[in-house]
Design an enzyme around this catalytic site. Structure first.
Site, PDB file in Angstrom:
ATOM      1  N   GLU A   1       0.848  -1.183   0.000  1.00 47.29           N
ATOM      2  CA  GLU A   1       0.000   0.000   0.000  1.00 47.29           C
ATOM      3  C   GLU A   1       0.891   1.243   0.000  1.00 47.29           C
ATOM      4  OE1 GLU A   1      -2.420   3.136   0.330  1.00 47.29           O
ATOM      5  OE2 GLU A   1      -3.009   1.135  -0.332  1.00 47.29           O
TER       6      GLU A   1
ATOM      7  N   ASN B   1      -9.858   5.425  -0.976  1.00 50.56           N
ATOM      8  CA  ASN B   1     -11.146   6.056  -1.244  1.00 50.56           C
ATOM      9  C   ASN B   1     -12.310   5.352  -0.558  1.00 50.56           C
ATOM     10  OD1 ASN B   1     -10.579   8.326  -2.697  1.00 50.56           O
ATOM     11  ND2 ASN B   1     -10.765   7.354  -4.692  1.00 50.56           N
TER      12      ASN B   1
ATOM     13  N   GLY C   1     -19.388   4.594   2.423  1.00 53.91           N
ATOM     14  CA  GLY C   1     -19.289   3.263   3.008  1.00 53.91           C
ATOM     15  C   GLY C   1     -20.556   2.433   2.903  1.00 53.91           C
TER      16      GLY C   1
ATOM     17  N   ARG D   1     -26.418  10.793 -10.152  1.00 59.97           N
ATOM     18  CA  ARG D   1     -25.436  11.816  -9.783  1.00 59.97           C
ATOM     19  C   ARG D   1     -25.058  12.717 -10.955  1.00 59.97           C
ATOM     20  NH1 ARG D   1     -21.584   7.953  -5.912  1.00 59.97           N
ATOM     21  NH2 ARG D   1     -23.081   7.856  -4.185  1.00 59.97           N
TER      22      ARG D   1
END
Length: 635
Positions: free
Chosen positions: A168, A176, A182, A471
């Site tokens: 990582e 993100n 979530g 969206r």
């Protein structure tokens, strides 16, 4: 917990320094002994730092107040105070993935030390970190990227009894996924049976009976026929609880992504990939529960642009249930997670991907060999505005160089670039990027919300869109009707606001007072709110067709009216590497690249031109799980 850990570490460092002899003070390191405070703007608010100094040394650095995002900001909050003391310097690198918080800590510490009489020019000279010896390791599977797709893949490889190394680039897992709402779309009949329906949702279902079947291609047409029968059966029976089905989720995802680019070319999601997503999403939640012990709430939610109430959410937190528990499972079962390590090259032998070259933040070289394969889970590129604008063929002039982003700064598209360079990997849908309409106007950060209990108005106070729409529909309407760069205001109740940011938020005891705070004509805003509430009572919006209203904009008790300033901001890059349902990556000749797998936002072909809210978490964990199975078994 993170504040306590920082205070403890700072205390230990202070004790250590006081117990050791220090070099005599020079003109460059002389301070006025004492304790000083400084503050600077972080991502969510002011970061306050307290610094204690002797005549010739920094003794401790403590963060006494901050409102940063848990998980994402933790590495900066836990690391930088210690490093300032360790190196006696402010010339430190920001922590990858939490640049804004890092900068705020360093700036606040600088203000405190300036009050102590420090020579800032000397303190801010860059600290040179020395690279260590080259690290070389081998595992069955190498996973690149520690967001949702990466940790899902790594946990799966471990559950298959194979060795795995996850690298990582930042100092913590999450990416993100932690910056998102979530929420995880998954059809779950048990939860549907616990969820009341209403006339607005029944009205929405009836609209799905009216589509022209020619709108659907291939297998989607058969799925639509099945869905119509399901809806008719439901409407003719008990409609007191929520309807849902994998066919409904599939058709909504298809229609949500069916778009045209600026040249009139049509894009839609792959049937095989979308069908894999919707049919396996809830099963992936069950797998995560059984394997890692993650927990989920037993109520459904719906983020903005989700189009239906089907999202499941982590019970404890995104940090704990999405990352801490799976990571603990990986390490308990022999896997390894290496942080602050950025991949920059894929190793190829005889046309097969066999490993990864990477570099740690201090310059240490890392060479990783993969027995079975490499999984790319590096995320998209919505943190790279230049790359977004290079590929864009959807937003056109509405995009601008300084547009905000909901993304962590590390999402810059390197996984796509590495795969293209190493194996001529193919990509699809790169010209489409989803903008999040409810980004805070000041910094683009995700404001959270679902559109069912608020209204959106122009700077003049006029409502302009169905708040429950997709969206991109809301974002396009904001650009067409809002203020500069799509500025608009969300109007609602304080009890319904998920996230507050002082710079962009206002509250008042009346709509008239609220209108004055945001420079609107009170009579205009009052009339719009009254009309909206009338539509909420009727369950149908005569202006924009909204059918789902969870509350009116009408206060009771101690509640107050609020407004939040919004602008569309970069959110999700729709395109990426071409994959199949087993997560193999394909080259531009249409052939599988042996040893290379990909999952999550680094891939394309699933969501097409626009993604439904809640489908990203479903995507990354579901396909991360599949990629882990495929790579572990070298399928």
């Amino acid at each position: 917990m993170k504040k306590l850990s920082v205070l403890f570490i700072s205390f230990v460092m202070a004790v250590t320094l006081s117990a050791c002899s220090t070099a005599p003070a020079s003109s460059e390191t002389a301070y006025k002994a004492g304790t000083y405070t400084g503050s600077a703007q972080g991502m969510n608010g002011e970061v306050v730092v307290e610094v204690e100094v002797s005549d010739d040394a920094i003794l401790s650095v403590k963060i006494t107040d901050e409102k940063e995002t848990d998980g994402i900001s933790d590495p900066a909050i836990e690391t930088l105070p210690v490093e300032i003391v360790e190196y006696q310097s402010l010339g430190l690198d920001t922590i990858t993935g939490c640049t804004v918080t890092s900068t705020a800590i360093l700036e606040a510490a600088a203000k405190a030390l300036e009050s102590a009489g420090a020579d800032l020019a000397s303190l801010q000279k860059p600290v040179e970190k020395i690279a260590g010896e080259t690290i070389e390791k081998t595992a069955d599977v190498i996973v690149v990227g520690g967001g949702g797709a990466g940790i899902s893949a790594a946990a799966t490889v471990a559950s298959e009894g194979k060795t795995v190394i996850l690298i990582e680039k930042t100092a913590a897992l999450g990416g993100n996924t932690l910056a998102s709402g979530g929420v995880w779309n998954a059809v779950n009949a048990e939860l549907d049976a616990l969820t009341p329906s209403d006339e607005g949702r029944l009205s929405t279902l009836r609209t799905y009976l009216e589509y022209d079947e020619n709108l659907f291609v291939g297998e989607f047409k058969n799925t639509y026929s099945t869905l119509k029968q399901q809806i008719n059966d439901y409407l003719s029976d008990d409609t007191s609880t929520l309807f849902d089905s994998v066919e409904f989720h599939l058709i909504q995802s298809y229609l949500g992504g069916l778009r045209e680019d600026l040249d009139g070319n049509t894009i839609y999601g792959s049937y095989d990939l979308l069908n894999t997503l919707v049919t396996n999403s809830d099963a992936t939640i069950s797998w995560l529960k059984e394997t890692a012990g993650s927990e989920f709430n037993n109520t459904l939610s719906e983020p903005i642009g989700s189009l239906w109430l089907r999202s499941q959410t982590p019970k404890t937190s995104k940090q704990v249930d999405f990352f801490d528990k799976p990571a603990a499972y990986v390490e308990k079962n022999g896997g390894e997670i290496i942080y602050q390590t950025t991949a920059d090259e894929l190793y190829v032998e005889n046309g097969r991907i066999v490993g990864v070259h990477a570099v740690k933040n201090d310059g240490t070289e890392v060479i990783l060999h993969a027995n079975n394969g490499v999984i790319l889970a590096t995320g998209g590129f919505a943190g790279n505005t230049e790359m977004v604008m290079k590929y864009d063929n959807y937003w056109g002039d509405d995009l601008y160089a300084s547009i905000g982003s909901t993304n962590v700064s590390s999402t810059v598209g390197e996984g796509i670039i590495m795969a293209q360079k190493a194996a001529d990997a193919d990509v699809t849908g790169m010209e489409f990027t989803q903008l999040m309409p409810i980004g805070f106007a000041s910094n683009g950060r995700l404001a959270l919300g679902n559109g069912t209990n608020v209204m959106y108005v122009t700077p003049e106070g006029k409502r302009f869109v169905d708040e429950y729409a997709e969206r991109d529909v809301i974002s396009k309407a904001a650009f067409a009707n809002g203020g500069e760069q799509g500025l608009f205001y969300e109007i609602g109740l304080k009890s319904n606001v998920a996230l507050w940011q002082d710079e962009d938020c206002y509250e008042a005891s009346s709509i008239e007072e609220l209108a004055k705070l945001i420079n609107m004509d009170p009579s205009v805003l009052t009339a719009e709110v009254e009309k909206y509430n009338g539509y909420a009572d009727a369950g149908l919006d005569a202006d924009f067709g909204k059918t789902v209203f969870t509350t009116k904009i009408e206060t009771s008790g101690d509640d107050v009216y609020v407004a939040r300033a919004m602008k569309p901001s970069l959110h999700h890059t729709m395109g990426g590497l071409v994959i199949d349902t087993l997560c193999h990556v394909y080259n531009q000749s249409g052939e599988v690249i042996p040893g290379l797998y990909a999952a999550g936002e680094v891939t394309g072909g699933i969501h097409a031109g626009n993604r439904l809210g809640g489908n990203a978490i479903a995507d990354i964990y579901t396909f991360g799980h599949i990629a882990g199975q495929s790579a572990a078994n070298a399928n």
